[in-house]
Structures are given as structure tokens and as C-alpha cells.
Design an enzyme around this catalytic site. Structure first.
Site, PDB file in Angstrom:
ATOM      1  N   CYS A 116       0.804  -1.228   0.000  1.00 34.13           N
ATOM      2  CA  CYS A 116       0.000   0.000   0.000  1.00 34.13           C
ATOM      3  C   CYS A 116       0.836   1.277   0.000  1.00 34.13           C
ATOM      4  O   CYS A 116       0.309   2.364  -0.186  1.00 34.13           O
ATOM      5  CB  CYS A 116      -0.959   0.002   1.181  1.00 34.13           C
ATOM      6  SG  CYS A 116      -2.251  -1.223   0.977  1.00 34.13           S
ATOM      7  N   HIS A 256      -3.192   7.202   2.683  1.00 30.27           N
ATOM      8  CA  HIS A 256      -3.628   5.921   2.113  1.00 30.27           C
ATOM      9  C   HIS A 256      -4.942   5.544   2.790  1.00 30.27           C
ATOM     10  O   HIS A 256      -5.111   5.746   3.989  1.00 30.27           O
ATOM     11  CB  HIS A 256      -2.566   4.854   2.369  1.00 30.27           C
ATOM     12  CG  HIS A 256      -3.039   3.469   2.060  1.00 30.27           C
ATOM     13  ND1 HIS A 256      -3.566   3.144   0.829  1.00 30.27           N
ATOM     14  CD2 HIS A 256      -3.105   2.340   2.822  1.00 30.27           C
ATOM     15  CE1 HIS A 256      -3.921   1.873   0.851  1.00 30.27           C
ATOM     16  NE2 HIS A 256      -3.663   1.362   2.046  1.00 30.27           N
ATOM     17  N   ASN A 286     -10.190  -0.044   0.132  1.00 23.65           N
ATOM     18  CA  ASN A 286      -8.735   0.004   0.016  1.00 23.65           C
ATOM     19  C   ASN A 286      -8.340  -0.504  -1.373  1.00 23.65           C
ATOM     20  O   ASN A 286      -8.435  -1.707  -1.645  1.00 23.65           O
ATOM     21  CB  ASN A 286      -8.104  -0.861   1.114  1.00 23.65           C
ATOM     22  CG  ASN A 286      -6.579  -0.837   1.073  1.00 23.65           C
ATOM     23  OD1 ASN A 286      -5.992  -0.279   0.138  1.00 23.65           O
ATOM     24  ND2 ASN A 286      -5.953  -1.450   2.052  1.00 23.65           N
TER      25      ASN A 286
HETATM   26  N1  ACO Z   1     -18.139  -8.765   9.329  1.00 18.88           N
HETATM   27  C1  ACO Z   1     -18.506  -9.126  10.575  1.00 18.88           C
HETATM   28  N2  ACO Z   1     -17.611  -9.530  11.498  1.00 18.88           N
HETATM   29  C2  ACO Z   1     -16.318  -9.583  11.125  1.00 18.88           C
HETATM   30  C3  ACO Z   1     -15.887  -9.240   9.835  1.00 18.88           C
HETATM   31  C4  ACO Z   1     -16.868  -8.816   8.918  1.00 18.88           C
HETATM   32  N3  ACO Z   1     -16.561  -8.453   7.660  1.00 18.88           N
HETATM   33  N4  ACO Z   1     -14.541  -9.388   9.772  1.00 18.88           N
HETATM   34  C5  ACO Z   1     -14.138  -9.808  10.985  1.00 18.88           C
HETATM   35  N5  ACO Z   1     -15.225  -9.929  11.790  1.00 18.88           N
HETATM   36  C6  ACO Z   1     -15.242 -10.367  13.182  1.00 18.88           C
HETATM   37  C7  ACO Z   1     -14.039 -11.202  13.541  1.00 18.88           C
HETATM   38  O1  ACO Z   1     -14.244 -12.541  13.182  1.00 18.88           O
HETATM   39  C8  ACO Z   1     -13.973 -10.995  15.031  1.00 18.88           C
HETATM   40  O2  ACO Z   1     -14.926 -11.824  15.621  1.00 18.88           O
HETATM   41  P1  ACO Z   1     -14.589 -12.579  16.997  1.00 18.88           P
HETATM   42  O3  ACO Z   1     -14.377 -11.469  17.999  1.00 18.88           O
HETATM   43  O4  ACO Z   1     -15.818 -13.383  17.249  1.00 18.88           O
HETATM   44  O5  ACO Z   1     -13.358 -13.383  16.747  1.00 18.88           O
HETATM   45  C9  ACO Z   1     -14.466  -9.550  15.229  1.00 18.88           C
HETATM   46  O6  ACO Z   1     -15.167  -9.209  14.016  1.00 18.88           O
HETATM   47  C10 ACO Z   1     -13.334  -8.554  15.421  1.00 18.88           C
HETATM   48  O7  ACO Z   1     -12.339  -8.794  14.431  1.00 18.88           O
HETATM   49  P2  ACO Z   1     -11.029  -7.924  14.366  1.00 18.88           P
HETATM   50  O8  ACO Z   1     -10.118  -8.451  13.304  1.00 18.88           O
HETATM   51  O9  ACO Z   1     -10.481  -7.767  15.743  1.00 18.88           O
HETATM   52  O10 ACO Z   1     -11.629  -6.511  13.897  1.00 18.88           O
HETATM   53  P3  ACO Z   1     -10.918  -5.136  13.806  1.00 18.88           P
HETATM   54  O11 ACO Z   1     -11.630  -4.133  14.594  1.00 18.88           O
HETATM   55  O12 ACO Z   1      -9.426  -5.258  14.031  1.00 18.88           O
HETATM   56  O13 ACO Z   1     -11.149  -4.739  12.288  1.00 18.88           O
HETATM   57  C11 ACO Z   1      -9.887  -4.652  10.228  1.00 18.88           C
HETATM   58  C12 ACO Z   1     -10.616  -5.542  11.258  1.00 18.88           C
HETATM   59  C13 ACO Z   1     -10.891  -3.720   9.631  1.00 18.88           C
HETATM   60  C14 ACO Z   1      -9.267  -5.539   9.170  1.00 18.88           C
HETATM   61  C15 ACO Z   1      -8.766  -3.823  10.943  1.00 18.88           C
HETATM   62  O14 ACO Z   1      -8.018  -4.677  11.768  1.00 18.88           O
HETATM   63  C16 ACO Z   1      -7.832  -3.115  10.004  1.00 18.88           C
HETATM   64  O15 ACO Z   1      -8.197  -2.154   9.351  1.00 18.88           O
HETATM   65  N6  ACO Z   1      -6.542  -3.526   9.966  1.00 18.88           N
HETATM   66  C17 ACO Z   1      -5.507  -2.799   9.212  1.00 18.88           C
HETATM   67  C18 ACO Z   1      -5.649  -2.906   7.726  1.00 18.88           C
HETATM   68  C19 ACO Z   1      -4.476  -2.215   7.047  1.00 18.88           C
HETATM   69  O16 ACO Z   1      -4.142  -1.090   7.365  1.00 18.88           O
HETATM   70  N7  ACO Z   1      -3.801  -2.885   6.159  1.00 18.88           N
HETATM   71  C20 ACO Z   1      -2.574  -2.318   5.568  1.00 18.88           C
HETATM   72  C21 ACO Z   1      -2.770  -1.865   4.224  1.00 18.88           C
HETATM   73  S1  ACO Z   1      -3.360  -3.127   3.128  1.00 18.88           S
HETATM   74  C22 ACO Z   1      -2.045  -3.579   2.074  1.00 18.88           C
HETATM   75  O17 ACO Z   1      -0.919  -3.261   2.289  1.00 18.88           O
HETATM   76  C23 ACO Z   1      -2.411  -4.454   0.896  1.00 18.88           C
END
Ligand code: ACO
Length: 332
Positions: A116, A256, A286
Site C-alpha cells: 500500500c 492511504h 482500500n
Molecule cells: N463482518 C462481521 N464480522 C467480522 C468481519 C466482517 N466483515 N470481519 C471480521 N469480523 C469479526 C471477527 O471474526 C472478530 O470476531 P470474533 O471477535 O468473534 O473473533 C471480530 O469481528 C473482530 O475482528 P477484528 O479483526 O479484531 O476486527 P478489527 O476491529 O481489528 O477490524 C480490520 C478488522 C478492519 C481488518 C482492521 O483490523 C484493520 O483495518 N486492519 C488494518 C488494515 C491495514 O491497514 N492494512 C494495511 C494496508 S493493506 C495492504 O498493504 C495491501
């Protein structure tokens, strides 16, 4: 002679037509519009449909629009750099394919992969060729067809990504406009948190890797989130300090677009009001290398000559960085 800087003298972005809404995703995986919006800020994303189409097709549309807008002929271009994690093929470089599709014949071209942060890294690289005096017209592209490596049965990743791209023209400037400072970082120990496991030389594609879905993006969301918030906010703040920038004299933060909460944390750390932050994640998700050029494309009509912009990104690898530029032209 005055110092040569590399200025962006044109920008064009492109997204495919098909819109994948949160409502449609609710029919595909166990998710909800409420979860996606509250955790990421995303409402919809665009998807490139159609057999035989790849990132080069997105990039080609962006470059064609860029050449038209800036009144530049393909023959004038010296160098094309494309940042992508979804090249048409592992090789040849997608930048070469774009050049061929657009009719750029007198240039050389190559791809950059920094997840990214790729567009920032490519912009930094392209700027060096202009600053050195070697080239007069360099195109830097950021484009990804993320839908090609997204598992639409995995709710933890499929709600995040979309397809888009954009391209900028870099030209020499001797009046103090353009790219004035850059700082990039990588930390390869973060490689296990966000990756595409198979398809490279360690794990070439086989029936087994396909069955195990190892050709798709895998992410440990929470861990990446923690690194991203710190990395992007720290480097953006560092860029401000290095250049005596304040919340008052910055016109826009161009972040980003991975997650609205990461963007908000970066803006808070910089002390910047939300009205000065380019945000379009709600419509595109994204798009990896497409996010920053798409923001510049959509805000171009608001940007004035002399505006101070700070671009910042964080991505897989880990990679992160920031770039300070003084916008070089008024709205046309
Ligand atoms: N819908 C419903 N529930 C979901 C979903 C969904 N789409 N996805 C995950 N959940 C659930 C999980 O299973 C988990 O359930 P559990 O508690 O029963 O286990 C719960 O929601 C919480 O999951 P988390 O992964 O802790 O959720 P979080 O608040 O961290 O959000 C996210 C996830 C949006 C992916 C976040 O962690 C994030 O934005 N991470 C960074 C992404 C990023 O910056 N990437 C870098 C750039 S990308 C690149 O370089 C290609």
C-alpha cells in the site's frame, strides 16, 4: 542555476463501473453494513469485471486521461513507473504493458511493489530522475485490481478491498514547487502479518496451493492495525517537524485509505482538522496503490498553486512513508 524539483503537473484517476455494495457483501459472507462501516468506514467499492482484464487496463485508462488532460503526447514520455501488487503477470512488468497499450514507445518502464506504500515509493523514485535533470516527463502510476487476489468467502478481507488506479505526470520545476521531502521505511519482519503466500518462488502455484486458497490476501487485521496507526501517524508527524509544517500551513493530508480509523488517528496526531483530510474510502475501499492518486484526482479542482500537501501511507511488508509537496498549479 536554481534547484530542480519534481512537480506533479497533472493527475488522472479511473475506477471500473461495477459497484460492490455492503448490501451485496451481506449476501456473500456473514457480515453487516453496520460492522463494515463502523470498523472501516467503507460503504462500497468498485470491481473490474470482464475476462482478460487486469491492473494494466485500469492503469491504461488513467494514463490515457492524464495525457489528454495535460496535452502531452505519448512520444514525449521518458519513463513510466507503475506501483502495483496485482501485476497482469509476474513478468513482464505491467508498466511495459501499459506503455504498449498507450503507445509510449520512447520510454523505459518498470514496476514497484511496496504494497500500500507503493505509490509513495514510486513517486519518490520518479522524482529522482526529474531532480537529477535526466528526464523531463515521467509518469508514475498506482493501480490495483485487488479483486483478483481477494477471497470472497473470507469476511475478514473481502469487505476491505476494491479496484482503482491513477497516474501523475512529473515535470521539472525551478520555482520551488513540487516534491520537497520524502521519508520511507520498511520492516521485513512484518511480512507474516499481511501477505499472499503462494504464487512466488518459495511456493509456486500448484493444485494444493489453490485448494488451500494461498493465492489470496491473508491478513492479521488487528496486528496490522496497530502497526499501521503508529507507522503512518509517526512518519506524517516526522514530515511536519522536518519541514516546519503546522496544522495551519498544511492544506491537505492525503492518506492511504485502508481504514477510516487509521486515517483519523493520523490526522489527530498531526493536529489537522478533518476538513483538511482527503477521504474517499467510503466509495472505493482500500485500492492499495490506487488510493492516493484517486484522492488527488478527486480533490484536484480544489487544489491551489502553493498548497502544502502531506501524503502518507502504510502497507504490507511492512512498508510506510510520507512525502511533502507544494502543489504546482491552480485548478484549470
Ligand atoms: N463482518 C462481521 N464480522 C467480522 C468481519 C466482517 N466483515 N470481519 C471480521 N469480523 C469479526 C471477527 O471474526 C472478530 O470476531 P470474533 O471477535 O468473534 O473473533 C471480530 O469481528 C473482530 O475482528 P477484528 O479483526 O479484531 O476486527 P478489527 O476491529 O481489528 O477490524 C480490520 C478488522 C478492519 C481488518 C482492521 O483490523 C484493520 O483495518 N486492519 C488494518 C488494515 C491495514 O491497514 N492494512 C494495511 C494496508 S493493506 C495492504 O498493504 C495491501
Amino acid at each position: 542555476m536554481s534547484k530542480i524539483t519534481a512537480a506533479i503537473t497533472g493527475i488522472h484517476g479511473w475506477v471500473p463501473e461495477y459497484v460492490l455494495t455492503n448490501a451485496e457483501l451481506e449476501t456473500m459472507v456473514d457480515t453487516s453494513d453496520e460492522w463494515i462501516i463502523s470498523r472501516t468506514g467503507i460503504k462500497e467499492r468498485h470491481i473490474l469485471k470482464g475476462k482478460g482484464l487486469g491492473s494494466s487496463d485500469i492503469a491504461t485508462e488513467a494514463v490515457k486521461g492524464l495525457l489528454e488532460k495535460t496535452g502531452t503526447s505519448a512520444g514525449e514520455i521518458d519513463l513510466v513507473i507503475m506501483a502495483t501488487v496485482t501485476p497482469d503477470q509476474l513478468f513482464p512488468a505491467s508498466a511495459n504493458i501499459v506503455s504498449d497499450k498507450v503507445g509510449i514507445k520512447n520510454a523505459w518502464s518498470f514496476d514497484i511493489n511496496a504494497a500500500c506504500s507503493g505509490f509513495l515509493f514510486a513517486l519518490n523514485t520518479g522524482a529522482k530522475f526529474v531532480e537529477s535533470g535526466q528526464y523531463k516527463k515521467v509518469i508514475v502510476i498506482g493501480a490495483d485490481k485487488m479483486s483478483a487476489i481477494t477471497d470472497y468467502t473470507d469476511r475478514t478481507t473481502c469487505v476491505l478491498f476494491g479496484d482503482a488506479g491513477g497516474a501523475v505526470l512529473l515535470e521539472p520545476n525551478t520555482e520551488g514547487y513540487g516534491i520537497l521531502d520524502t521519508k520511507n521505511y520498511t520492516d521485513g519482519s512484518g511480512r507474516d502479518y499481511l501477505y499472499q503466500k503462494a504464487g512466488g518462488s518459495v511456493l509456486p502455484p500448484t493444485h494444493e496451493t489453490i485448494d488451500a486458497k494461498q493465492h489470496y490476501i491473508r491478513q492479521e487485521g488487528q496486528s496490522v492495525f496497530k502497526f499501521a496507526v503508529k507507522g503512518m501517524a509517526d512518519v506524517a508527524a516526522e514530515m511536519m517537524e522536518r519541514n516546519n509544517l503546522t496544522s495551519d500551513n498544511i492544506a491537505y493530508l492525503v492518506p492511504h485509505q485502508a481504514n477510516l480509523r487509521i486515517i483519523d488517528a493520523t490526522a489527530r496526531r498531526m493536529g489537522i482538522d478533518k476538513s483538511k483530510v482527503m477521504i474517499n474510502i467510503e466509495r472505493y475501499g482500500n485500492t492499495t496503490n490506487g488510493t492516493i492518486p484517486m484522492c488527488l484526482h478527486e480533490w484536484e479542482h480544489k487544489l491551489k498553486k502553493g498548497d502544502n500537501l502531506v501524503l502518507a501511507a502504510f502497507g504490507g511488508g511492512f512498508t510506510w512513508g510520507a512525502l511533502y509537496l507544494k502543489w504546482a498549479y491552480d485548478p484549470q
